[in-house]
Design an enzyme around this catalytic site. Structure first.
Site, PDB file in Angstrom:
ATOM      1  N   ASP A  62      51.939  28.718  36.453  1.00 55.92           N
ATOM      2  CA  ASP A  62      50.585  29.219  36.213  1.00 55.92           C
ATOM      3  C   ASP A  62      50.669  30.688  35.808  1.00 55.92           C
ATOM      4  O   ASP A  62      51.480  31.441  36.350  1.00 55.92           O
ATOM      5  CB  ASP A  62      49.737  29.150  37.499  1.00 55.92           C
ATOM      6  CG  ASP A  62      49.467  27.723  37.944  1.00 55.92           C
ATOM      7  OD1 ASP A  62      49.591  26.821  37.102  1.00 55.92           O
ATOM      8  OD2 ASP A  62      49.158  27.529  39.135  1.00 55.92           O
ATOM      9  N   ASP A 109      45.717  31.872  49.135  1.00 55.12           N
ATOM     10  CA  ASP A 109      45.454  31.948  47.697  1.00 55.12           C
ATOM     11  C   ASP A 109      44.704  33.267  47.531  1.00 55.12           C
ATOM     12  O   ASP A 109      43.509  33.343  47.821  1.00 55.12           O
ATOM     13  CB  ASP A 109      44.594  30.758  47.249  1.00 55.12           C
ATOM     14  CG  ASP A 109      44.305  30.784  45.755  1.00 55.12           C
ATOM     15  OD1 ASP A 109      44.630  31.791  45.099  1.00 55.12           O
ATOM     16  OD2 ASP A 109      43.744  29.790  45.246  1.00 55.12           O
ATOM     17  N   LEU A 111      43.613  35.063  45.088  1.00 46.87           N
ATOM     18  CA  LEU A 111      42.473  35.085  44.191  1.00 46.87           C
ATOM     19  C   LEU A 111      42.316  33.694  43.607  1.00 46.87           C
ATOM     20  O   LEU A 111      43.147  33.264  42.808  1.00 46.87           O
ATOM     21  CB  LEU A 111      42.722  36.133  43.097  1.00 46.87           C
ATOM     22  CG  LEU A 111      41.487  36.865  42.576  1.00 46.87           C
ATOM     23  CD1 LEU A 111      40.549  35.929  41.839  1.00 46.87           C
ATOM     24  CD2 LEU A 111      40.716  37.563  43.705  1.00 46.87           C
ATOM     25  N   ASP A 112      41.312  32.974  44.063  1.00 43.24           N
ATOM     26  CA  ASP A 112      41.060  31.629  43.553  1.00 43.24           C
ATOM     27  C   ASP A 112      40.025  31.706  42.437  1.00 43.24           C
ATOM     28  O   ASP A 112      39.002  32.370  42.584  1.00 43.24           O
ATOM     29  CB  ASP A 112      40.529  30.743  44.692  1.00 43.24           C
ATOM     30  CG  ASP A 112      40.124  29.373  44.183  1.00 43.24           C
ATOM     31  OD1 ASP A 112      41.026  28.588  43.838  1.00 43.24           O
ATOM     32  OD2 ASP A 112      38.908  29.112  44.090  1.00 43.24           O
ATOM     33  N   GLU A 276      44.950  25.818  49.681  1.00 44.12           N
ATOM     34  CA  GLU A 276      43.660  25.432  49.107  1.00 44.12           C
ATOM     35  C   GLU A 276      43.089  24.231  49.881  1.00 44.12           C
ATOM     36  O   GLU A 276      42.061  24.331  50.535  1.00 44.12           O
ATOM     37  CB  GLU A 276      43.782  25.130  47.604  1.00 44.12           C
ATOM     38  CG  GLU A 276      44.090  26.398  46.798  1.00 44.12           C
ATOM     39  CD  GLU A 276      44.265  26.197  45.306  1.00 44.12           C
ATOM     40  OE1 GLU A 276      43.774  27.042  44.540  1.00 44.12           O
ATOM     41  OE2 GLU A 276      44.916  25.219  44.883  1.00 44.12           O
TER      42      GLU A 276
HETATM   43 MN    MN Z   1      43.188  28.665  43.575  1.00 47.50          MN
HETATM   44 MN    MN Z   2      44.934  31.920  42.889  1.00 50.77          MN
END
Ligand code: MN
Ligand code: MN
Length: 349
Positions: A62, A109, A111-112, A276
């Site tokens: 990612d 996480d 920064l989602d 998550e």
């Molecule tokens: Mn996320």
């Molecule tokens: Mn993230």
């Protein structure tokens, strides 16, 4: 402004003199402080620099954005003073040691929804707090692979029109709104409840052709509305920001689905179990909702990898049970179309 209990005082009275609880409270407080700093950067947008500039790739390929990395650094810096032995993060290949011998580990996480940052849509931070003592074995690394049922705290912070922390310590789920003037989170909704029933589903329908037949059949029957087997008309939502979807469901019910699909990297969905699916599942269950992979309760999934993905279906309890029923009992759509002719999203009949 009306008086609300602050997060610090809430944590203090919950923890009492219990050592593990005091550690959880201190860790939650550190995370809250990190999130205040992240909220300030997000509120500045482009004035804080190019938050969506690419800074490389994480272990799963990612893209990592400037904001992902800044959020990760802020959290790491803040946790140095917290009773946390290790931090596992979406942005770090391996859990990093922080304070040796400390009783907790945090999966995060930072920064989602960061790919939405330039669109000024709500994004978030999601965290899960686990004990370092575990029944899996003696090695510290065994503790990173515990089932979600062992979480001692979980939460998310949503950076939206208001910044809010939604937190569970295993005794209900509570909403704390950030007062930007004082920098304090204040209890605004104690014991939030996800309505049991809903008419609203959220799924990325562009993947229809790639889903398994159970999900296809469920969505197909939703699209049939009042004339179909569910006997009700639905609305659809899709923000593509997990925290924003979850917060809507916390406030007014709904169901969110990110199932596995046929693409090679998506066979168990897209979302990560440790930071998550598990924290969202804990929060939603503590608010009276449910969270499932379609085959089992999310909190019962036995992990084998810190970054592993899992299918995630959560929200209003009755609707999640309905989807579980499609996995167990209902003909998948492929079999049905052989029986009844052609059906499918947007051309049912
Ligand atoms: Mn996320
Ligand atoms: Mn993230």
């Amino acid at each position: 402004m009306t008086e609300h209990q602050t997060l610090s005082s809430f944590l203090e009275s919950w923890a009492g003199q219990d050592d593990l609880r005091r550690a959880v409270a201190a860790t939650t407080q550190s995370l809250a402080e990190s999130c205040c700093a992240i909220a300030e950067i997000i509120a500045l947008g482009s004035l804080a620099g190019s938050l969506s500039a690419s800074r490389g790739e994480n272990v799963d390929g990612d893209t990592q954005l400037e904001l992902d990395m800044r959020a990760n650094e802020i959290i790491l810096d803040e946790l140095v003073d917290a009773p946390v032995a290790y931090l596992a993060s979406e942005e770090l290949e391996l859990p990093v040691p922080i304070n040796q011998g400390a009783p907790l580990y945090v999966a995060i996480d930072p920064l989602d929804g960061s790919s939405n940052i330039d669109t000024n849509v709500s994004v978030g931070t999601i965290f899960s707090v686990m004990p370092m003592k575990c029944d899996k074995g003696d090695a510290e690394t065994d503790c990173f692979l515990q089932k979600g049922i062992h979480q001692v705290a979980a939460g998310y912070v949503i950076y939206g029109p208001q910044t809010a922390m939604v937190l569970t310590l295993g005794e209900g789920t509570h909403v704390f709104t950030l007062n930007p003037d004082t920098g304090e989170f204040c209890l605004t909704i104690p014991h939030v409840k996800v309505p049991e029933e809903t008419h609203e589903f959220a799924i990325n329908a562009s993947n229809f052709r790639r889903w398994d037949g159970h999900i296809k059949a469920y969505i197909d029957d939703c699209m049939e509305g009042a004339e179909g087997p569910h006997a009700k008309n639905y609305n659809m939502r899709w923000i593509a920001s997990l925290v924003a979807e979850c917060h809507r469901i916390m406030m007014r019910g709904g169901i969110f689905l990110y199932p596995g699909d046929r693409r090679p990297a998506y066979q168990t969905g897209r979302l990560r179990l440790a930071y998550e699916c598990n924290p969202i599942a804990f929060l939603v269950e503590q608010a009276g909702g449910a969270a499932s992979t379609g085959y089992e309760r999310v909190l019962d999934v036995d992990p084998t990898d810190i970054h592993q993905r899992a299918p995630l279906i959560f929200g209003s309890r009755r609707e999640v049970e309905l989807v579980n029923h499609y996995y167990k009992e209902v003909h998948p759509l492929q079999e049905r179309s052989q029986l009844f002719g052609s059906r499918g999203l947007f051309h049912t009949g």
